[in-house]
Scaffold this motif. Structure first.
Motif, mmCIF file in Angstrom:
data_model
loop_
_atom_site.group_PDB
_atom_site.id
_atom_site.type_symbol
_atom_site.label_atom_id
_atom_site.label_comp_id
_atom_site.label_asym_id
_atom_site.label_seq_id
_atom_site.Cartn_x
_atom_site.Cartn_y
_atom_site.Cartn_z
ATOM 1 N N TYR A 82 -9.140 -5.264 -7.922
ATOM 2 C CA TYR A 82 -8.457 -4.930 -6.882
ATOM 3 C C TYR A 82 -9.503 -4.412 -5.815
ATOM 4 O O TYR A 82 -10.101 -3.247 -6.196
ATOM 5 N N ASP A 130 -3.806 3.816 -1.551
ATOM 6 C CA ASP A 130 -4.201 2.961 -1.347
ATOM 7 C C ASP A 130 -5.189 2.995 -0.170
ATOM 8 O O ASP A 130 -6.046 2.489 -0.188
ATOM 9 N N GLU A 131 -4.549 4.716 0.805
ATOM 10 C CA GLU A 131 -5.928 4.099 1.912
ATOM 11 C C GLU A 131 -5.157 6.282 2.022
ATOM 12 O O GLU A 131 -3.963 6.402 1.071
ATOM 13 N N GLY A 147 -6.097 -4.549 3.394
ATOM 14 C CA GLY A 147 -5.481 -4.065 1.941
ATOM 15 C C GLY A 147 -6.345 -4.398 0.782
ATOM 16 O O GLY A 147 -7.392 -5.261 0.864
ATOM 17 N N TRP A 148 -5.551 -4.362 -0.303
ATOM 18 C CA TRP A 148 -6.362 -3.978 -1.689
ATOM 19 C C TRP A 148 -5.081 -5.942 -1.697
ATOM 20 O O TRP A 148 -4.123 -6.018 -2.270
ATOM 21 N N LYS A 154 3.493 4.410 -8.567
ATOM 22 C CA LYS A 154 3.441 3.309 -8.502
ATOM 23 C C LYS A 154 3.421 2.684 -9.489
ATOM 24 O O LYS A 154 3.603 1.033 -9.117
ATOM 25 N N TYR A 170 -10.727 -4.012 -1.612
ATOM 26 C CA TYR A 170 -10.363 -3.778 -0.149
ATOM 27 C C TYR A 170 -10.954 -4.557 0.817
ATOM 28 O O TYR A 170 -11.867 -5.167 1.317
ATOM 29 N N ILE A 229 -11.891 5.223 -0.347
ATOM 30 C CA ILE A 229 -11.284 4.040 -0.001
ATOM 31 C C ILE A 229 -11.015 4.950 1.737
ATOM 32 O O ILE A 229 -11.301 5.627 1.995
ATOM 33 N N ARG A 248 -1.449 -2.160 -6.801
ATOM 34 C CA ARG A 248 -2.532 -1.840 -7.177
ATOM 35 C C ARG A 248 -2.492 -0.239 -8.378
ATOM 36 O O ARG A 248 -1.960 0.611 -7.595
ATOM 37 N N ARG A 293 1.302 -1.236 -0.055
ATOM 38 C CA ARG A 293 -0.050 -0.029 -0.264
ATOM 39 C C ARG A 293 0.634 1.213 -0.146
ATOM 40 O O ARG A 293 1.620 1.356 0.746
#
Lengths: 252, 197
Positions: free
Chosen positions: B138, A45-46, B117-118, A240, B140, A75, A251, A5
């Motif tokens: 993906y 991702d967060e 997580g993903w 990423k 979560y 998210i 991701r 992440r």
């Protein structure tokens, strides 16, 4: 495959993001909600929102902001800064936060970790540890933004926090934070081996290669960064893509 | 009208926000009549499966949920309580809609629990995953227990050496182990597909 992440961190003071000069072309500069949404669209991702307000009014503004973030962002996001009690955590959960992060308050009163985890589950509690190497080479936790030595040894405190109910550990090396010189990957790897819960690396990234190193050699599950995104060196998407090119599960 | 079942198992705000973003009308309720009358029902849940079953019983909801004929979506622990039973609640039958046992992730070197997580979905089947932008999207996850593979499995996910049910379907009952309300545009598509059933 579970992705590593990438988590941008937004420092918020009195409702405004204090770092974040990157989007100078936007009217939404400083707007914590708009910036969070922008990061989410870019592939974060967060998100982590840290309240660095020093005043009661500032704290009230932050709770309102958490509600707005929950409305706008699709998210997960973590909030921290100034959480001292189960009630503080409950208010932020009710406002829509997915997790809270505890730092100084957990060291001052370790029972707080278990109290919050018992009520809301382990996944809700991130214990953040800021640590620095003392003259004898032992990593010791510090509190209050690194200004006070807490005396707790890093590894034993991390394991204790896990046993008390932490769902993740967020470790920042105060010796590396803000230097842009990279992470102490050996320390992260040793810490990851002690823990059965995810480990988030924070503080020290100056390049994408630094992030790649802590996610591979350092065995961290996630990397948190502020300056590298806020000051516009890279977009989240660039970071990423590069990590994915290095065969790190990401991701996109 | 969508009924989101409120049985004191975690914050419902993210789910409400996600439905709000999709323009869906919803109500948050534990009232059996309101649940029966709604067009669709969502059973969310974060926390302990045993406590989730206790809370459903306290609200008199197990028989209500089993008898529903409209589309139902269980999310996370809401999905797990729709399974046969859970290792998290030994000796306690769950709602028994899906023919799956819920087990705890076994310790494995380098594999952290909770699974947080993903992670990617595979083997997607059915209308929940219609018009998907990617074959292995993906989504979560946050969980320490999982439903094993069974005839009701409509999406899988791999974590370490375990391949588990990421989504289940039996008749008009659906369940996702992941959180569509926290899974960005992919999650929004899944919720939209559920709303379109």
């Amino acid at each position: 495959m579970l992705a590593k992440r990438i988590i941008p961190c937004l420092d918020v003071q009195d409702g405004t993001v204090v770092k974040g000069t990157r989007f100078v072309d936007l009217q939404e500069v400083g707007d914590a909600v708009a910036l969070g949404r922008r990061y989410a669209l870019e592939g974060a991702d967060e998100l982590v929102y840290l309240d660095i307000s020093a005043t009661r009014e500032g704290r009230g503004t932050f709770a309102a902001l958490v509600g707005q973030v929950a409305d706008a962002v699709d998210i997960p996001f973590t909030v921290g800064g100034g959480i001292r009690s189960l009630d503080d955590a409950s208010r932020l959960l009710d406002a829509g936060a997915d997790k809270v992060t505890l730092n100084s308050a957990a060291i001052a009163r370790p029972d707080l970790v278990g109290e919050i985890a018992a009520k809301y589950g382990r996944q809700f509690v991130v214990v953040a540890i800021d640590a620095a190497r003392d003259p004898s080479g032992i990593w010791r936790a510090t509190t209050h933004g690194g200004t006070r030595a807490a005396g707790r040894e890093l590894f034993s405190w991390a394991v204790e926090a896990q046993e008390r109910g932490a769902g993740e550990i967020l470790f920042t090396s105060m010796d590396h934070d803000g230097t842009g010189a990279g992470y102490p990957c050996d320390v992260y790897a040793a810490l990851a081996d002690c823990l059965s819960i995810p480990l988030i690396a924070s503080g020290g990234a100056g390049s994408i290669e630094d992030i790649a190193a802590v996610l591979t050699e350092g065995r961290a599950d996630a990397a948190l960064a502020a300056s590298i995104f806020h000051y516009g060196r890279y977009t989240i998407r660039e970071v990423k893509r590069r990590l994915a090119d290095l065969d790190i599960p990401i991701r996109l | 009208m969508i009924a989101i079942i409120d049985y004191d198992m975690g914050n419902l705000r993210s789910l409400e926000n996600a439905l709000g973003r999709l323009g869906a009308a919803y109500t948050v309720t534990s009232d059996p009549d309101e649940i029966r009358r709604s067009d669709k029902v969502i059973l969310p849940g974060v926390g302990h499966a045993g406590r989730a079953m206790d809370n459903l019983e306290r609200h008199g909801l197990p028989s209500v949920i089993r008898a529903l004929r409209q589309p139902v979506l269980g999310i996370c622990v809401g999905m797990q309580v729709l399974c046969r039973d859970s290792e998290e609640a030994p000796g306690k039958p769950c709602l028994g809609i899906f023919d799956a046992h819920v087990r705890q992730f076994a310790p494995e070197p380098g594999i952290k629990v909770p699974h947080m997580g993903w992670n990617t979905l595979g083997n997607l089947e059915g209308r929940l995953f219609r018009d998907f932008p990617a074959p292995q999207p993906y989504v979560y996850f946050v969980h320490s227990y999982y439903a094993g593979l069974c005839p009701d499995t409509v999406a899988t996910c791999r974590y370490g050496g375990t391949l588990f049910s990421a989504a289940l379907k039996y008749e008009q009952f659906y369940g996702t182990q992941f959180h569509p309300e926290k899974s960005g545009h992919i999650g929004a598509r899944i919720l939209q597909n559920f709303l379109a059933l």
